[in-house]
Design a protein around this motif. Structure first.
Motif, PDB file in Angstrom:
ATOM      1  N   PHE A  32       0.809  -1.220   0.000  1.00  0.00           N
ATOM      2  CA  PHE A  32       0.000   0.000   0.000  1.00  0.00           C
ATOM      3  C   PHE A  32       0.844   1.272   0.000  1.00  0.00           C
ATOM      4  N   GLN A  33       2.106   1.171   0.406  1.00  0.00           N
ATOM      5  CA  GLN A  33       2.986   2.347   0.419  1.00  0.00           C
ATOM      6  C   GLN A  33       3.716   2.552  -0.902  1.00  0.00           C
ATOM      7  N   SER A  36       2.915   5.599  -3.297  1.00  0.00           N
ATOM      8  CA  SER A  36       3.307   6.890  -2.719  1.00  0.00           C
ATOM      9  C   SER A  36       4.817   7.046  -2.667  1.00  0.00           C
ATOM     10  N   GLU A  39       6.054   7.698  -6.197  1.00  0.00           N
ATOM     11  CA  GLU A  39       5.697   9.061  -6.598  1.00  0.00           C
ATOM     12  C   GLU A  39       6.627  10.074  -5.934  1.00  0.00           C
ATOM     13  N   SER A 179       0.214  13.092  -5.610  1.00  0.00           N
ATOM     14  CA  SER A 179      -1.185  12.872  -5.234  1.00  0.00           C
ATOM     15  C   SER A 179      -1.395  13.241  -3.764  1.00  0.00           C
ATOM     16  N   ILE A 180      -2.642  13.337  -3.360  1.00  0.00           N
ATOM     17  CA  ILE A 180      -2.985  13.633  -1.959  1.00  0.00           C
ATOM     18  C   ILE A 180      -2.401  12.546  -1.058  1.00  0.00           C
ATOM     19  N   GLN A 181      -2.466  11.270  -1.506  1.00  0.00           N
ATOM     20  CA  GLN A 181      -1.922  10.160  -0.715  1.00  0.00           C
ATOM     21  C   GLN A 181      -0.419  10.327  -0.509  1.00  0.00           C
ATOM     22  N   SER A 182       0.301  10.737  -1.571  1.00  0.00           N
ATOM     23  CA  SER A 182       1.751  10.893  -1.455  1.00  0.00           C
ATOM     24  C   SER A 182       2.108  12.042  -0.534  1.00  0.00           C
ATOM     25  N   LYS A 183       1.333  13.108  -0.586  1.00  0.00           N
ATOM     26  CA  LYS A 183       1.583  14.244   0.310  1.00  0.00           C
ATOM     27  C   LYS A 183       1.327  13.830   1.763  1.00  0.00           C
ATOM     28  N   ALA A 184       0.285  13.053   1.976  1.00  0.00           N
ATOM     29  CA  ALA A 184      -0.024  12.557   3.323  1.00  0.00           C
ATOM     30  C   ALA A 184       1.075  11.596   3.789  1.00  0.00           C
ATOM     31  N   PHE A 185       1.551  10.739   2.876  1.00  0.00           N
ATOM     32  CA  PHE A 185       2.631   9.807   3.196  1.00  0.00           C
ATOM     33  C   PHE A 185       3.886  10.575   3.604  1.00  0.00           C
ATOM     34  N   THR A 188       3.417  12.021   7.140  1.00  0.00           N
ATOM     35  CA  THR A 188       3.494  10.955   8.139  1.00  0.00           C
ATOM     36  C   THR A 188       4.934  10.486   8.316  1.00  0.00           C
TER      37      THR A 188
END
Length: 199
Positions: A32-33, A36, A39, A179-185, A188
């Motif tokens: 799942f990572q 991200s 990216e 992506s939003i997911q990569s920015k969140a990753f 974190t």
């Protein structure tokens, strides 16, 4: 454990770097990572190429990664992402070999408008796989003696490569390629690492 994560070839145009080919080995990350991570590696690699002058080599520490960058005088460049244990000299020897092979196979007139889909350089993934073991590059390193005379600039963070006043957080936030997911990753991962840095 010594590890290579990514190898990318770029053409550094006056305004931006153009990704021509990339290969990744992200099996050490959870399924799942991986998207991200890939990216973000692509984003960081492009940023480093854009901030590295022609005919320059540098190695940049970023958290648990080392980003090795080489931009040739003809603006063909490459980035190798590894862990801290992977030898710097081997990394730069590999970058030289990749760019020499790339320029021998792909005509320079294809670089400015090239893309991953239009450039046929399938050996990049083979390089990434073969040189996971730095001993594979020993003979290559011995052949590459001119590299000993080349100064490799070592930077402690990616922030040191950015222009005065620029911050990686701002670039990540403004980036349209992440992506939003990569920015969140990224956020974190940054929080997780900041609690563990004793430097």
């Amino acid at each position: 454990m010594v590890k290579l994560y990514a190898l990318s070839v770029f053409y550094k145009a006056p305004n931006e770097a153009r990704l021509l080919k990339s290969a990744y080995d992200l099996q050490s990350f959870s399924f799942f990572q991986r998207g991200s991570v890939q990216e973000f590696i692509s984003f960081a690699s492009k940023t480093l190429i854009e901030r590295t002058q022609a005919a320059t080599r540098q190695s940049v520490k970023q958290d648990v990664y080392m980003c090795h960058v080489y931009v040739r005088a003809d603006n063909l460049g490459a980035v190798l992402i590894s862990d801290h244990e992977y030898p710097h000299r081997v990394s730069h020897t590999l970058l030289t070999k990749v760019l020499d092979d790339f320029s021998a196979k792909i005509s320079p007139d294809q670089w400015p408008a090239g893309s991953e889909s239009s450039i046929d350089f399938s050996t990049l993934a083979a390089f990434l796989s073969k040189y996971q073991d730095p001993r594979e590059a020993d003979a290559l390193t011995r052949m590459q003696e001119d590299l000993d005379e080349t100064k490799i600039i070592l930077r402690n963070t990616i922030e040191a490569v950015l222009e005065r006043g620029e911050k990686l957080d701002d670039l990540v936030y403004k980036s349209e390629s992440l992506s939003i997911q990569s920015k969140a990753f990224y956020k974190t991962a940054k929080k997780t690492n900041s609690c563990c840095n004793f430097g």
